[in-house]
Design a protein around this motif. Structure first.
Motif, PDB file in Angstrom:
ATOM      1  N   ASP A  99       1.005  -0.845  -0.209  1.00 45.33           N
ATOM      2  CA  ASP A  99       0.164   0.228  -0.116  1.00 45.33           C
ATOM      3  C   ASP A  99       0.458   0.972  -0.079  1.00 45.33           C
ATOM      4  O   ASP A  99       1.475   1.757   1.425  1.00 45.33           O
ATOM      5  N   SER A 100       0.759   1.887  -1.032  1.00 47.39           N
ATOM      6  CA  SER A 100       1.927   2.840  -1.126  1.00 47.39           C
ATOM      7  C   SER A 100       1.199   4.472  -0.605  1.00 47.39           C
ATOM      8  O   SER A 100       1.507   5.686  -0.915  1.00 47.39           O
ATOM      9  N   THR A 101       0.464   4.619  -0.175  1.00 49.41           N
ATOM     10  CA  THR A 101      -0.626   5.560   0.645  1.00 49.41           C
ATOM     11  C   THR A 101      -0.531   5.384   2.073  1.00 49.41           C
ATOM     12  O   THR A 101      -0.482   6.227   2.858  1.00 49.41           O
ATOM     13  N   SER A 102      -0.076   4.586   2.449  1.00 45.86           N
ATOM     14  CA  SER A 102       0.101   4.334   3.730  1.00 45.86           C
ATOM     15  C   SER A 102       1.805   3.931   4.386  1.00 45.86           C
ATOM     16  O   SER A 102       2.206   3.402   4.076  1.00 45.86           O
ATOM     17  N   VAL A 103       1.667   4.001   6.310  1.00 44.09           N
ATOM     18  CA  VAL A 103       3.023   3.423   6.602  1.00 44.09           C
ATOM     19  C   VAL A 103       3.180   2.646   7.055  1.00 44.09           C
ATOM     20  O   VAL A 103       1.606   2.885   7.917  1.00 44.09           O
ATOM     21  N   VAL A 104       4.036   1.720   6.730  1.00 44.05           N
ATOM     22  CA  VAL A 104       3.181  -0.070   7.987  1.00 44.05           C
ATOM     23  C   VAL A 104       4.108  -0.164   8.789  1.00 44.05           C
ATOM     24  O   VAL A 104       5.993  -0.167   8.565  1.00 44.05           O
ATOM     25  N   PHE A 105       3.866  -0.555  10.194  1.00 42.98           N
ATOM     26  CA  PHE A 105       4.781  -1.188  11.358  1.00 42.98           C
ATOM     27  C   PHE A 105       4.665  -2.047  11.405  1.00 42.98           C
ATOM     28  O   PHE A 105       3.480  -2.543  12.029  1.00 42.98           O
ATOM     29  N   ILE A 106       5.970  -2.752  11.391  1.00 42.29           N
ATOM     30  CA  ILE A 106       5.335  -4.049  12.290  1.00 42.29           C
ATOM     31  C   ILE A 106       6.040  -4.526  13.371  1.00 42.29           C
ATOM     32  O   ILE A 106       6.650  -5.180  13.055  1.00 42.29           O
ATOM     33  N   GLU A 107       5.193  -4.778  14.032  1.00 43.66           N
ATOM     34  CA  GLU A 107       6.088  -4.869  15.556  1.00 43.66           C
ATOM     35  C   GLU A 107       6.895  -7.182  15.145  1.00 43.66           C
ATOM     36  O   GLU A 107       5.928  -7.143  14.796  1.00 43.66           O
ATOM     37  N   TRP A 108       7.770  -7.134  16.223  1.00 45.11           N
ATOM     38  CA  TRP A 108       7.801  -8.662  16.033  1.00 45.11           C
ATOM     39  C   TRP A 108       7.755  -9.405  14.733  1.00 45.11           C
ATOM     40  O   TRP A 108       7.776 -10.794  14.351  1.00 45.11           O
ATOM     41  N   GLY A 109       8.027  -8.257  13.616  1.00 42.88           N
ATOM     42  CA  GLY A 109       8.624  -8.489  11.730  1.00 42.88           C
ATOM     43  C   GLY A 109       9.461  -9.659  11.696  1.00 42.88           C
ATOM     44  O   GLY A 109       9.362 -10.628  10.752  1.00 42.88           O
ATOM     45  N   GLU A 110      10.509  -9.904  13.174  1.00 43.23           N
ATOM     46  CA  GLU A 110      11.557 -10.525  12.280  1.00 43.23           C
ATOM     47  C   GLU A 110      11.259 -12.227  12.356  1.00 43.23           C
ATOM     48  O   GLU A 110      11.305 -13.182  11.800  1.00 43.23           O
ATOM     49  N   LEU A 111       9.667 -12.401  13.211  1.00 46.00           N
ATOM     50  CA  LEU A 111       9.396 -13.912  13.546  1.00 46.00           C
ATOM     51  C   LEU A 111       8.545 -14.326  12.023  1.00 46.00           C
ATOM     52  O   LEU A 111       8.727 -15.666  11.737  1.00 46.00           O
ATOM     53  N   PHE A 112       8.478 -13.550  10.899  1.00 44.29           N
ATOM     54  CA  PHE A 112       8.628 -14.281   9.598  1.00 44.29           C
ATOM     55  C   PHE A 112       8.611 -12.986   8.451  1.00 44.29           C
ATOM     56  O   PHE A 112       7.879 -12.442   8.333  1.00 44.29           O
TER      57      PHE A 112
END
Ligand SMILES: Nc1ncnc2c1ncn2[C@@H]1O[C@H](COP(=O)(O)OP(=O)(O)OP(=O)(O)O)[C@@H](O)[C@H]1O
Ligand SMILES: [Mg+2]
Length: 141
Positions: A99-112
């Motif tokens: 989605d080029s219209t938003s900023v995405v933050f991912i907690e615990w991203g390293e899990l996947f």
């Protein structure tokens, strides 16, 4: 590539770090937050949302994706309770990540890690013995 490294001894200092980071990000960015329980990942994202004066427009019971709306849109995902990559595809992970219209933050991203785009920020949080936080910001192209 490491772009910043900080020691934060208070919530106030972490707020300042989150504000400085807010000035760097733009829509389309993906920001992965890694670090143990209670190290400050959620706190950091909330301060970014406050910096942009965003309000939380998602149901509080919906724990996997939080949405903040305002001048910009932030999706705040948390992989901690995700059990399989299929679950991620079921919640529409690909749509969020592209989605080029938003900023995405991912907690615990390293899990996947396998679903993450190569180009992303990665912020690692750790807790020092004196309870201060070490915050390292990396940027991968
Ligand atoms: N220097 C600091 N910076 C940020 N938070 C701090 C600091 N010192 C203490 N804290 C406290 O640490 C806690 C961080 O909680 P937070 O929910 O952000 O952690 P988290 O990394 O998201 O954990 P989880 O993996 O469980 O989601 C808060 O209660 C906050 O008040
Ligand atoms: Mg959290």
């Amino acid at each position: 590539m490491k772009i910043e490294e900080y020691i934060s001894t208070s919530e106030e200092e972490t707020k300042k770090i989150a504000e400085d980071f807010s000035k760097k990000i733009k829509t389309g960015d993906v920001v992965v937050l890694n670090g143990l329980l209670g190290s400050g990942k959620t706190f950091f994202v909330k301060k970014v949302a406050e910096f942009f004066n965003l309000s939380n427009s998602s149901s509080p019971t919906f724990a996997i994706v939080n949405e903040y709306q305002g001048k910009i849109k932030i999706f705040h995902l948390d992989f901690y309770r995700i059990n399989s990559i299929e679950e991620l595809y079921d919640i529409g992970i690909t749509d969020y990540l592209t989605d080029s219209t938003s900023v995405v933050f991912i907690e615990w991203g390293e899990l996947f890690e396998e679903v993450l785009p190569k180009s992303r920020y990665e912020i690692s949080f750790s807790i020092n013995e004196d309870d201060s936080r070490k915050i390292i910001i990396n940027k991968y192209e």
